[in-house]
Design an enzyme around this catalytic site. Structure first.
Site, PDB file in Angstrom:
ATOM      1  N   GLY A   1     -30.586-139.994 -45.471  1.00  0.00           N
ATOM      2  CA  GLY A   1     -30.771-139.456 -44.184  1.00  0.00           C
ATOM      3  C   GLY A   1     -30.252-140.448 -43.173  1.00  0.00           C
ATOM      4  O   GLY A   1     -29.332-141.286 -43.472  1.00  0.00           O
ATOM      5  N   HIS A   2     -30.853-140.274 -41.998  1.00  0.00           N
ATOM      6  CA  HIS A   2     -30.220-140.929 -41.107  1.00  0.00           C
ATOM      7  C   HIS A   2     -30.266-142.552 -41.137  1.00  0.00           C
ATOM      8  O   HIS A   2     -29.301-143.124 -40.947  1.00  0.00           O
ATOM      9  CB  HIS A   2     -31.101-140.746 -39.557  1.00  0.00           C
ATOM     10  CG  HIS A   2     -31.015-139.470 -38.819  1.00  0.00           C
ATOM     11  ND1 HIS A   2     -29.746-138.700 -38.790  1.00  0.00           N
ATOM     12  CD2 HIS A   2     -31.844-138.385 -38.760  1.00  0.00           C
ATOM     13  CE1 HIS A   2     -29.752-137.816 -38.319  1.00  0.00           C
ATOM     14  NE2 HIS A   2     -31.169-137.303 -38.386  1.00  0.00           N
ATOM     15  N   VAL A   3     -31.451-143.083 -41.454  1.00  0.00           N
ATOM     16  CA  VAL A   3     -31.508-144.544 -41.627  1.00  0.00           C
ATOM     17  C   VAL A   3     -30.769-144.846 -42.934  1.00  0.00           C
ATOM     18  O   VAL A   3     -30.079-145.811 -42.904  1.00  0.00           O
ATOM     19  CB  VAL A   3     -33.106-144.968 -41.872  1.00  0.00           C
ATOM     20  CG1 VAL A   3     -33.027-146.395 -41.903  1.00  0.00           C
ATOM     21  CG2 VAL A   3     -33.834-144.451 -40.575  1.00  0.00           C
TER      22      VAL A   3
ATOM     23  N   GLY B   1     -32.196-141.615 -50.907  1.00  0.00           N
ATOM     24  CA  GLY B   1     -32.770-141.094 -49.486  1.00  0.00           C
ATOM     25  C   GLY B   1     -31.434-141.525 -48.536  1.00  0.00           C
ATOM     26  O   GLY B   1     -31.377-142.707 -48.158  1.00  0.00           O
TER      27      GLY B   1
ATOM     28  N   LYS C   1     -49.629-142.603 -34.912  1.00  0.00           N
ATOM     29  CA  LYS C   1     -48.865-141.740 -35.695  1.00  0.00           C
ATOM     30  C   LYS C   1     -49.084-140.190 -35.240  1.00  0.00           C
ATOM     31  O   LYS C   1     -50.455-140.120 -35.310  1.00  0.00           O
ATOM     32  CB  LYS C   1     -48.404-141.978 -37.047  1.00  0.00           C
ATOM     33  CG  LYS C   1     -47.239-141.673 -37.929  1.00  0.00           C
ATOM     34  CD  LYS C   1     -46.029-142.745 -37.439  1.00  0.00           C
ATOM     35  CE  LYS C   1     -44.774-142.276 -38.214  1.00  0.00           C
ATOM     36  NZ  LYS C   1     -43.802-143.387 -37.985  1.00  0.00           N
TER      37      LYS C   1
END
Length: 366
Positions: A194-196, A192, A92
């Site tokens: 967001g995208h996912v 959350g 990462k």
């Protein structure tokens, strides 16, 4: 065999102390004065193959916090790849910057040079704060990058596949907790969007779940509410809801000493990484409270599966087929945890470590 060690977040520790405790192979600090690049690349384990993991751009409060994050995230990628049957190691990268104002072509290309200098030991991809456009700039300096736009032969945004894996993993957890994997009518809080998280919400809406959502982006919450009818709740209120399933889909460590006693759910299944602030404390505590926990690195592996498929010529159907297996993998981990009397996060780590150990013995005959 590499010994499994459960490592909680540390606020202060020496660099080599943390690297040793997390058992990393290599940590690379990248700095460039001209572009303002400050990045850390963590390579945890490469027994199964090159370390593949996204680059996160985040405004960390301290450099120590950034180091701790990259060490935890890269270790999680090792387990994610191993338990998913991929021939990849764990890595990462984090860039200490504000993704909304600090990006530039020069910065990304300079980071690409650092990746190139690792000669394929680390392959990067998208993560929080980065996009496929950013990967295009990195591609100008190195071939060791995935998550490229489909027009460049890549797989594009991995978020839909990550969300799908989280969705089928959640269904497996529901089957374990409720006796059926149907999510129709289930009260689910999604932290959350967001995208996912957004793509996950789409799956849950189609199945008829009753949704409660929260996010720091209020405009996005309003858009989702208008489209789906999901109930908007406060950032802290999310922990006190009487729901069937809590789905953490933002940053990590949301299951901690403060929140655990407040949760009223029977299942935790989300796409965020490192959801347990302290595995050795909060993993067993979930068992004591009768909460079925779907290990994060197990059910959020769809994105990694997706970008991995780029390495041998991208096939979207094959990526989704492999991701769908997360359902069975999750049920198997629940069975292993029950047989051995351990919490599910540890069971998933043991399963991943076994594969690393087994393949390590095969490679030792080279």
């Amino acid at each position: 065999m590499v010994e499994i060690k459960e490592v909680p977040v540390k606020k202060e520790s020496s660099v080599f102390g943390q690297v040793s405790e997390f058992q990393h192979e290599q940590v690379v600090f990248c700095h460039d004065h001209e572009t303002g690049l400050k990045a850390i690349i963590g390579i945890h384990n490469t027994v199964l193959g090159p370390a593949l993991g996204g680059t996160r751009m985040w405004s960390y409060a301290t450099e120590a916090e950034a180091l701790n994050d990259v060490l935890r995230l890269s270790r999680g990628m090792t387990y994610k790849a191993a338990i998913s049957g991929l021939n990849l190691g764990g890595g990462k990268a984090v860039i200490i910057a504000d993704s909304k104002k600090d990006k530039s072509e020069a910065l990304w290309r300079k980071f690409g040079r650092f990746v190139e200098n690792l000669n394929g030991k680390y392959i990067t991809a998208e993560d929080v704060g980065t996009t496929s456009k950013d990967m295009e700039y990195i591609k100008m300096e190195t071939d060791y990058v995935t998550g490229l736009p489909e027009t460049m032969g890549g797989s594009g945004d991995p978020s839909p596949v990550t969300a799908y894996g989280t969705y089928v993993g959640m269904k497996a957890a529901a089957k374990r907790a409720f006796g059926s994997d149907s999510l129709a009518g289930k009260k689910i809080s999604v932290q959350g969007t967001g995208h996912v998280g957004g793509y996950l919400i789409d799956h849950l809406v189609k199945e008829g779940a009753q949704l409660f959502i929260t996010d720091i982006d209020q405009e996005r919450l309003k858009d989702i509410n208008a489209k789906t009818g999901a109930t908007i709740v406060g950032l802290d209120e999310i922990y006190d809801l009487d729901v069937d399933i809590y789905s953490p889909c933002a940053l990590g460590a949301t299951i901690n000493d403060n929140t655990l006693s407040r949760l009223k759910c029977q299942v935790i299944a989300g796409c965020a990484n490192n959801q347990l602030k302290d595995e050795t404390v909060h993993g067993p505590a979930l068992v004591e409270r009768g909460i079925v926990y779907a290990p994060d690195f197990l059910i959020n592996a769809g994105g990694l599966i997706n970008v991995y498929s780029e390495l041998n010529g991208y096939n979207r159907t094959a990526a989704y087929d492999q991701t769908e297996k997360i359902y069975d993998y999750t049920l198997n981990i629940f069975d292993l945890a029950e047989r051995e009397g351990i919490y599910t996060q540890l069971a998933a780590m043991k399963a991943a470590e076994k594969r690393i150990s087994d393949i390590g013995k095969v490679k030792s005959t080279y």
